[in-house]
Write an enzyme that holds these catalytic residues in place. Structure first.
Site, PDB file in Angstrom:
ATOM      1  NE  ARG A  52      24.601 -75.583  48.911  1.00  0.00           N
ATOM      2  CZ  ARG A  52      25.884 -75.952  48.830  1.00  0.00           C
ATOM      3  NH1 ARG A  52      26.247 -77.179  49.156  1.00  0.00           N
ATOM      4  NH2 ARG A  52      26.807 -75.115  48.438  1.00  0.00           N
ATOM      5  CE  LYS A 151      27.675 -72.313  51.139  1.00  0.00           C
ATOM      6  NZ  LYS A 151      28.712 -72.736  52.066  1.00  0.00           N
ATOM      7  CD  GLU A 184      28.906 -79.979  57.298  1.00  0.00           C
ATOM      8  OE1 GLU A 184      29.042 -80.015  56.070  1.00  0.00           O
ATOM      9  OE2 GLU A 184      28.013 -79.322  57.874  1.00  0.00           O
TER      10      GLU A 184
HETATM   11  N1  PXG Z   1      29.955 -78.063  54.614  1.00  0.00           N
HETATM   12  C1  PXG Z   1      29.858 -76.770  54.958  1.00  0.00           C
HETATM   13  C2  PXG Z   1      29.453 -76.422  56.327  1.00  0.00           C
HETATM   14  C3  PXG Z   1      30.143 -75.770  54.008  1.00  0.00           C
HETATM   15  O1  PXG Z   1      30.058 -74.484  54.350  1.00  0.00           O
HETATM   16  C4  PXG Z   1      30.619 -77.521  52.393  1.00  0.00           C
HETATM   17  C5  PXG Z   1      30.311 -78.454  53.370  1.00  0.00           C
HETATM   18  C6  PXG Z   1      30.957 -77.995  51.014  1.00  0.00           C
HETATM   19  O2  PXG Z   1      29.897 -77.727  50.121  1.00  0.00           O
HETATM   20  P1  PXG Z   1      30.180 -77.430  48.570  1.00  0.00           P
HETATM   21  O3  PXG Z   1      28.822 -77.277  47.990  1.00  0.00           O
HETATM   22  O4  PXG Z   1      30.985 -76.150  48.491  1.00  0.00           O
HETATM   23  O5  PXG Z   1      30.907 -78.565  48.045  1.00  0.00           O
HETATM   24  C7  PXG Z   1      30.543 -76.152  52.702  1.00  0.00           C
HETATM   25  C8  PXG Z   1      30.875 -75.141  51.679  1.00  0.00           C
HETATM   26  C9  PXG Z   1      34.331 -70.205  52.636  1.00  0.00           C
HETATM   27  C10 PXG Z   1      33.655 -71.204  51.805  1.00  0.00           C
HETATM   28  O6  PXG Z   1      34.292 -69.047  52.244  1.00  0.00           O
HETATM   29  C11 PXG Z   1      32.742 -72.077  52.366  1.00  0.00           C
HETATM   30  C12 PXG Z   1      32.136 -73.031  51.582  1.00  0.00           C
HETATM   31  C13 PXG Z   1      32.400 -73.087  50.262  1.00  0.00           C
HETATM   32  C14 PXG Z   1      33.309 -72.185  49.717  1.00  0.00           C
HETATM   33  C15 PXG Z   1      33.950 -71.235  50.490  1.00  0.00           C
HETATM   34  O7  PXG Z   1      34.921 -70.571  53.638  1.00  0.00           O
HETATM   35  N2  PXG Z   1      31.258 -73.890  52.186  1.00  0.00           N
END
Ligand code: PXG
Length: 286
Positions: A52, A151, A184
């Site tokens: 990713r 991301k 989401e």
């Molecule tokens: N949607 C968005 C917009 C994200 O930023 C997820 C879904 C979940 O994806 P994963 O691959 O983690 O299952 C994310 C993940 C933070 C932080 O510091 C943000 C994420 C992950 C961990 C910490 O707020 N984003």
């Protein structure tokens, strides 16, 4: 002992880990990142996260100055240098130092840094009793403007929704997309359960394809729980039997209230509980 940060090839003390004010990651949010966890000394789903990261970089036309193998080695080195077995890893690639103009071609070299640290996203209580969410008024970025599948370092869209959640006194917000369908949360994917079937929005509904989301779908298959990726409307959330959110930081959190309405009877659902248990077992035992 000071935390060691991996910055452009060197492990340096947190106090000295600094980025230029001319870095376009800071000036324009021009860069990409990943949030990864390590459990029991092992990086969780490293290849999925790196894939990713490289896809995100490709989408913004940024060339990461390391191979995926070198990147993984740098992540492992960072975790080891800080003696972590369980931690949260933030891997960031910025466009690098440039001039006071947008043109990324004028940036010399992308900068890479890796932080390994602890993270606790939500208080324990939410995992036991469930969390309340609101629907944010701000919609998720249109995929043809800035795809939510990237991301990127520009999280303002999500931050504005997060502020709405805080204003409403809840920890997270659901974001709708430009069609009014559910996308989401600000840093988590969303799932519902209805009549024993687990549903989550599709990648075409304007979401980041979460690694945790993928793990939950994999676990549904393993546990023989029927599931589907499907476009969902807010109505589907209001009438769901169960609801939960997933993310690397949050892991799996039950949701029991949305916009002040209880979801079903406002209790943590049975299928949600099963998936939470299966998730915690899976991340430690594989
Ligand atoms: N949607 C968005 C917009 C994200 O930023 C997820 C879904 C979940 O994806 P994963 O691959 O983690 O299952 C994310 C993940 C933070 C932080 O510091 C943000 C994420 C992950 C961990 C910490 O707020 N984003």
């Amino acid at each position: 002992m000071s935390l060691k940060i991996w910055l452009d090839g060197n492990l340096i003390d947190k106090e000295n880990a600094k980025i230029s004010v001319y870095d376009h990651g800071l000036l324009y949010g021009d860069g990409v990142f990943e949030g990864i966890r390590a459990y029991a000394g092992r990086i969780f789903k490293p290849h999925e996260h790196l894939r990713r990261l490289y896809d995100s970089a490709k989408a913004i036309r940024l060339v990461i100055p390391l191979s995926p193998e070198q990147f993984l080695a740098a992540i492992q080195q960072t975790v080891k240098a800080n003696d972590f077995t369980d931690c949260y890893i933030r891997a960031v690639v910025t466009r690098g130092v440039g001039y006071l103009g947008l043109n990324p071609a004028k940036c010399s070299n992308p900068s890479v840094f890796i932080i390994a640290d602890t993270i606790e996203m939500y208080p324990r209580e939410h995992y036991e009793k469930g969390m309340a969410l609101i629907t944010a008024s701000v919609i998720r970025n249109h995929p043809n403007a800035l795809s939510p599948r990237i991301k990127s370092l520009n999280y303002l869209n999500n931050i504005l929704a997060k502020i709405e959640a805080a204003d409403a006194g809840v920890p997270e917000a659901i974001m709708l997309n430009h069609d009014g369908n559910v996308s989401e949360c600000t840093a988590d994917n969303i799932f519902i359960v209805r009549d024993g079937v687990v549903y989550t929005p599709t990648t075409h509904d304007g979401i980041l394809e979460g690694v945790t989301r993928g793990t939950i779908l994999e676990l549904c298959r393993k546990l023989a729980l029927p599931f589907a990726e499907k476009t969902l409307q807010r109505h589907d959330l209001y009438t769901a039997d169960e609801c939960f959110i997933t993310g690397t930081g949050a892991e799996v959190v039950p949701v029991t209230k949305l916009d002040g309405r209880p979801i079903a009877r406002g209790e943590v659902g049975q299928i949600t509980r099963r998936l939470m248990e299966a998730f915690h077992k899976h991340v430690r035992e594989g």
